[in-house]
Each structure stands twice: as C-alpha cells, then as structure tokens.
Scaffold this active site. Structure first.
Site, PDB file in Angstrom:
ATOM      1  N   ASP A   1      38.641  44.223 -39.304  1.00 28.32           N
ATOM      2  CA  ASP A   1      38.238  45.602 -40.188  1.00 28.32           C
ATOM      3  C   ASP A   1      39.193  45.694 -41.251  1.00 28.32           C
ATOM      4  OD1 ASP A   1      39.895  46.489 -38.249  1.00 28.32           O
ATOM      5  OD2 ASP A   1      38.146  47.829 -37.352  1.00 28.32           O
ATOM      6  N   THR A   2      40.627  45.749 -40.836  1.00 26.67           N
ATOM      7  CA  THR A   2      41.620  46.209 -41.712  1.00 26.67           C
ATOM      8  C   THR A   2      41.626  45.059 -43.155  1.00 26.67           C
ATOM      9  OG1 THR A   2      43.128  45.026 -40.555  1.00 26.67           O
ATOM     10  CG2 THR A   2      43.101  47.151 -40.072  1.00 26.67           C
TER      11      THR A   2
ATOM     12  N   GLY B   1      38.931  51.491 -30.261  1.00 26.80           N
ATOM     13  CA  GLY B   1      39.641  52.467 -29.565  1.00 26.80           C
ATOM     14  C   GLY B   1      38.947  53.251 -28.254  1.00 26.80           C
TER      15      GLY B   1
ATOM     16  N   GLU C   1      47.736  42.258 -30.385  1.00 27.42           N
ATOM     17  CA  GLU C   1      46.179  41.587 -29.991  1.00 27.42           C
ATOM     18  C   GLU C   1      45.732  40.906 -31.056  1.00 27.42           C
ATOM     19  OE1 GLU C   1      43.107  44.480 -28.980  1.00 27.42           O
ATOM     20  OE2 GLU C   1      43.182  45.160 -31.050  1.00 27.42           O
TER      21      GLU C   1
ATOM     22  N   SER D   1      36.173  48.156 -27.851  1.00 29.17           N
ATOM     23  CA  SER D   1      36.690  48.000 -29.079  1.00 29.17           C
ATOM     24  C   SER D   1      36.788  49.474 -29.743  1.00 29.17           C
ATOM     25  CB  SER D   1      35.928  47.087 -29.797  1.00 29.17           C
ATOM     26  OG  SER D   1      34.633  47.363 -29.812  1.00 29.17           O
TER      27      SER D   1
ATOM     28  N   ARG E   1      31.563  54.595 -38.805  1.00 33.35           N
ATOM     29  CA  ARG E   1      32.031  53.792 -40.300  1.00 33.35           C
ATOM     30  C   ARG E   1      30.792  53.431 -40.828  1.00 33.35           C
ATOM     31  NH1 ARG E   1      35.189  49.033 -39.572  1.00 33.35           N
ATOM     32  NH2 ARG E   1      36.492  50.086 -38.069  1.00 33.35           N
TER      33      ARG E   1
ATOM     34  N   GLU F   1      47.540  41.452 -34.506  1.00 34.50           N
ATOM     35  CA  GLU F   1      47.976  42.635 -34.772  1.00 34.50           C
ATOM     36  C   GLU F   1      49.353  42.690 -34.191  1.00 34.50           C
ATOM     37  OE1 GLU F   1      45.354  45.631 -33.315  1.00 34.50           O
ATOM     38  OE2 GLU F   1      43.471  44.288 -33.986  1.00 34.50           O
TER      39      GLU F   1
HETATM   40  N1  LIG Z   1      51.269  50.061 -26.463  1.00 35.13           N
HETATM   41  C1  LIG Z   1      50.813  50.994 -27.637  1.00 35.13           C
HETATM   42  N2  LIG Z   1      51.950  51.765 -28.086  1.00 35.13           N
HETATM   43  C2  LIG Z   1      51.661  52.533 -29.424  1.00 35.13           C
HETATM   44  N3  LIG Z   1      50.500  52.431 -29.848  1.00 35.13           N
HETATM   45  C3  LIG Z   1      49.557  51.791 -29.406  1.00 35.13           C
HETATM   46  C4  LIG Z   1      49.897  51.028 -28.241  1.00 35.13           C
HETATM   47  N4  LIG Z   1      48.696  50.219 -27.859  1.00 35.13           N
HETATM   48  C5  LIG Z   1      47.451  50.631 -28.993  1.00 35.13           C
HETATM   49  N5  LIG Z   1      48.118  51.666 -29.759  1.00 35.13           N
HETATM   50  C6  LIG Z   1      47.684  52.120 -30.970  1.00 35.13           C
HETATM   51  O1  LIG Z   1      46.163  52.161 -30.929  1.00 35.13           O
HETATM   52  C7  LIG Z   1      45.454  51.255 -31.832  1.00 35.13           C
HETATM   53  C8  LIG Z   1      44.463  50.560 -31.106  1.00 35.13           C
HETATM   54  O2  LIG Z   1      44.791  49.796 -29.957  1.00 35.13           O
HETATM   55  P1  LIG Z   1      44.452  48.293 -30.017  1.00 35.13           P
HETATM   56  O3  LIG Z   1      44.636  47.481 -31.116  1.00 35.13           O
HETATM   57  O4  LIG Z   1      44.895  47.769 -28.644  1.00 35.13           O
HETATM   58  O5  LIG Z   1      42.926  48.412 -29.327  1.00 35.13           O
HETATM   59  P2  LIG Z   1      41.609  48.490 -30.228  1.00 35.13           P
HETATM   60  O6  LIG Z   1      41.866  48.392 -31.733  1.00 35.13           O
HETATM   61  O7  LIG Z   1      40.498  49.592 -29.613  1.00 35.13           O
HETATM   62  O8  LIG Z   1      40.821  47.043 -30.024  1.00 35.13           O
HETATM   63  P3  LIG Z   1      39.982  46.391 -31.065  1.00 35.13           P
HETATM   64  O9  LIG Z   1      41.090  45.897 -32.344  1.00 35.13           O
HETATM   65  O10 LIG Z   1      39.482  45.085 -30.216  1.00 35.13           O
HETATM   66  O11 LIG Z   1      39.111  46.997 -31.626  1.00 35.13           O
HETATM   67  C9  LIG Z   1      46.781  50.270 -32.380  1.00 35.13           C
HETATM   68  O12 LIG Z   1      46.279  49.573 -33.667  1.00 35.13           O
HETATM   69  C10 LIG Z   1      47.960  51.276 -32.305  1.00 35.13           C
HETATM   70  O13 LIG Z   1      47.779  51.993 -33.387  1.00 35.13           O
HETATM   71 MG   LIG Z   2      43.183  46.756 -32.499  1.00 40.38          MG
END
Ligand SMILES: Nc1ncnc2c1ncn2[C@@H]1O[C@H](COP(=O)(O)OP(=O)(O)OP(=O)(O)O)[C@@H](O)[C@H]1O
Ligand SMILES: [Mg+2]
Length: 389
Positions: A277-278, A151, A270, A149, A357, A257
């Site tokens: 959080d947002t 990122g 997803e 999670s 954070r 999202e």
């Molecule tokens: N396929 C993609 N193309 C462009 N940007 C992406 C892509 N996948 C992810 N991102 C960018 O990275 C961010 C984080 O990716 P994602 O929401 O998949 O994972 P995460 O936020 O780590 O997971 P979680 O929300 O569970 O913490 C996205 O909000 C987006 O800004």
């Molecule tokens: Mg995300």
C-alpha cells in the site's frame, strides 16, 4: 496472452488490473463482495470467500487460469501448493504466499533460518505465556495477532496490567480462530521504509528507491519516495530483502518493510509478496514503471532492464469518517486545483466504513526538490477531500 485469477480486488488489485489490461491480459477478479474496485476494471469477476478452500478450488476449476495473483492475505493459501503442482503459476510462488500470511512462518524464517536482525520476539498461546514473554522482553512491547492486516488486533503495551486487554484484543483481531499471538520488543526506530524488491524469472533482483512512510494504529497514512537513507543502511536492507525473497522463491514484486535506527541499524520487520500500500506513491510517476507494472512484468516474465528514479513523490490517504452505503466525495476539485503536480485516485469502494481507506492523493516534484514541502502539500490536498453519506 495469459489468464490471471486475481485473489483480492481492492485498490491495489485495481491498479494491477489496469496494468494487465494495458498489456492485453485477461483478468478474473475475485473477492468476498461484489463491486470491489478491481472488479470494476476486470474482464470477469467471482464473489466468494477466499478462505474457503473448496470455493477457491471451484473458481480455479471454472476459469482455468494460467496465473494466480494474490492481492490480500486472507486466502486459504495451503491450497495454492496444489494449484502450483497442477501447473498453475502462483505469484510469486505458493511458498511465498503461504509463509507470509502467518507472522510466525515468516519471522522464524527471517530471524532463525536466515539470521536477519529483527525485534526480539516470542509467541504466546495464553495470557500466562504472554505475561511471561512480555516480562522477558520488557516494556513497552508490541502484541500482534499471527494473522491479521492493517494493524488489526495490534497493541502497544506499556505496562503489565495492560496485557490482559492486549491478549483479548489480539485474539479478537485474529483472522480465523487461532489463539496465538506474537509479542515483540518495541523498536525505537528513527524511520521506517518499504523496499520494493523485484525478483525476475530471467534477470537480476532489482530494488526500487526506498519508500518512507508514516503509520497510525498500524495503518499507513502517508508515504514518500525517497527519504534520505544512510548508504550502509540501504545496502543492508537490500541484502536482507534479497535473502528473504530468494528463500521464499518466485518472480514478482515484494514490499519488504524495515525499521531504521541511527544507533542500532536496520531491522527486518515483515514483507508482502505483492504490491504494497505504501507503494501507491509510485502512481505519482516516481519511477519508469510503477509497482503494479513491475509486478505484472515480473510475473509474466517480461524483462525489466532497470528501475529508474524519475522524480520525488508523496502519497496521503483519504479515510472515511463515516459508515455509509452511499459514499460521496466532496472537495476533489479543490484538492487538485492548486498544484498541477497533484493527482487523486478514488478507489470506488461501494461501501464506506469508519477509517476505511477510500482514496489516495499523490503528488510529485523534480528530483532534488524539498521532500518535506511535497509531503505537506500532498497531505493538505488529501485533507480537502471529505467522504460523506
Ligand atoms: N516491534 C515494533 N516496534 C515498533 N513499532 C512497531 C513494531 N511492530 C510494528 N510496529 C509499528 O506498527 C506498524 C504495523 O505493524 P506490522 O507492519 O507488523 O503489521 P501490519 O502492517 O498490520 O501488517 P500488514 O503490513 O500485513 O498489514 C509498523 O509499520 C510500525 O509502525
Ligand atoms: Mg506492515
């Protein structure tokens, strides 16, 4: 009155507990460390590793909750099915929580079963498979662990020679010991939004005004409600959010999202089956009920006639630049001094790590005001707060 076992006790859990306390509920807050934010306001707490299924079962047996409310993904979610069968309500449902903890389950459900538009993707269980998949998708592409999670373990891969590093980094950033990654087409989106969606036990599915956000390194930095979204894109996002939450079943608030592109429309990205959080921007009073109050009401089965949009809001995070066991906060007064519509939350995390954070600044303006000016104001206020040793 219900007894709620909260799994995960971070800042989102803390606000959820405050909402629950205001409705007279009892909450036992759980996390793997003592003194976590939600524990500070709960009726009782338990410290254990929620990925340990037996420890989780022991906590359920000890407290006999009416409802289990997960706040994070790092939970032995398979066990939730057993609790649900035994008559404990899981929010929104064991299926929702289990499917969303793994990108594979939720992505296949969304793309294959429901036919929602997503970035093209493949899975890879080795560097060779990753190279083959990336060659099919093209560059740049995005490589992510199946379970992580904020990122963690994610990388943007611009050329084939970067794949080896992405493979290593992704495996290291995986929760647990699964060596399987997802590689996705990089979407050149114009903006991204979270659509907070509420499913009710006895009522229609409701949508909050969309929340725009900016991410850095896969972690959210600022969010705002509500950016302009083309009406047809909003309708499409709502359709997708309704479909995926219906397929996952249960009552609660979800953070869904999406990526929005002028040219290519709406991509499902997803979702989290819980406050997002947002969505902390709703703490600025943007809606009649904030996301935590909505989650609580939906989970308890208390009717929500509608979600109303009351004012524009923005949030900006406060990250720690240092690692320390004794975090201090400088500039809190300065941050809120200039504008009466600016407020702050310090989460009270006992320990700071670099980029953890630690708080959030929220602000609002009447509907129809300049959203960019509000965002700038809230970011400037957050920048005045410094976490120090
Ligand atoms: N396929 C993609 N193309 C462009 N940007 C992406 C892509 N996948 C992810 N991102 C960018 O990275 C961010 C984080 O990716 P994602 O929401 O998949 O994972 P995460 O936020 O780590 O997971 P979680 O929300 O569970 O913490 C996205 O909000 C987006 O800004
Ligand atoms: Mg995300």
């Amino acid at each position: 009155m219900k007894k709620i076992l909260l799994l995960g006790s971070g800042e989102l859990g803390k606000e959820f507990v405050i909402a629950a306390q205001r409705l007279g509920q009892t909450v036992v807050a759980c996390d793997k460390y003592a003194g976590a934010p939600a524990m500070q306001v709960a009726d009782a707490f338990e410290v254990f590793d929620m990925l340990d299924g037996d420890a989780l079962a022991a906590a359920v047996a000890k407290h006999r909750p009416d409802i289990i409310v997960p706040e994070i993904e790092a939970i032995r979610t398979e066990r939730l099915y057993d609790f649900e069968r035994a008559g404990v309500q899981v929010a929104p449902s064991a299926r929702a929580v289990n499917f969303t903890m793994n990108r594979k389950a939720i992505r296949d459900l969304a793309a294959k079963e429901l036919g929602l538009k997503t970035a093209r993707y493949f899975y890879a269980t080795s560097l060779e498979e990753l190279q083959q998949a990336a060659a099919k998708i093209g560059f740049p592409c995005v490589v992510k662990p199946l379970m992580s999670s904020s990122g963690k373990g994610q990388s943007l891969v611009k050329a084939p020679e970067e794949l080896e590093h992405a493979w290593q980094y992704g495996c290291e950033g995986s929760r647990g010991d699964i060596r399987e990654l997802i590689v996705e087409e990089f979407i050149r989106f114009d903006s991204e939004i979270t659509l907070l969606t509420v499913t009710q036990k006895n009522g229609p599915t409701l949508f909050c005004p969309p929340i725009g956000h900016v991410q850095k390194g896969g972690d959210y930095r600022e969010s705002f409600q509500s950016p302009h979204v083309a009406p047809e894109h909003l309708a499409e996002a709502q359709r997708m959010a309704a479909a995926v939450t219906e397929a996952l079943t249960g009552a609660g608030l979800w953070g869904v999202e999406f990526f929005l592109s002028h040219d290519n429309g709406v991509y499902f990205s997803e979702l989290s089956p819980r406050p997002h959080d947002t969505g902390m921007v709703t703490l600025a009073g943007t809606q009649n009920l904030n996301e935590f109050e909505l989650h609580l009401r939906a989970v308890l089965g208390i009717p929500i006639p509608a979600v109303t949009f009351e004012r524009l809001g923005a949030s900006a995070v406060i990250l720690s630049p240092v690692a320390t066991q004794t975090p201090h906060y400088e500039g809190v007064g300065e941050a809120v001094a200039e504008d009466p519509r600016t407020d702050i939350r310090i989460f009270g995390k006992p320990v700071a790590r670099v980029n953890r954070r630690m708080g959030v600044v929220v602000g609002y303006e009447p509907l129809g005001s300049d959203l960019d000016a509000l965002r700038d104001r809230v970011k400037a206020a957050a920048a005045k707060v410094k976490v120090t040793e």
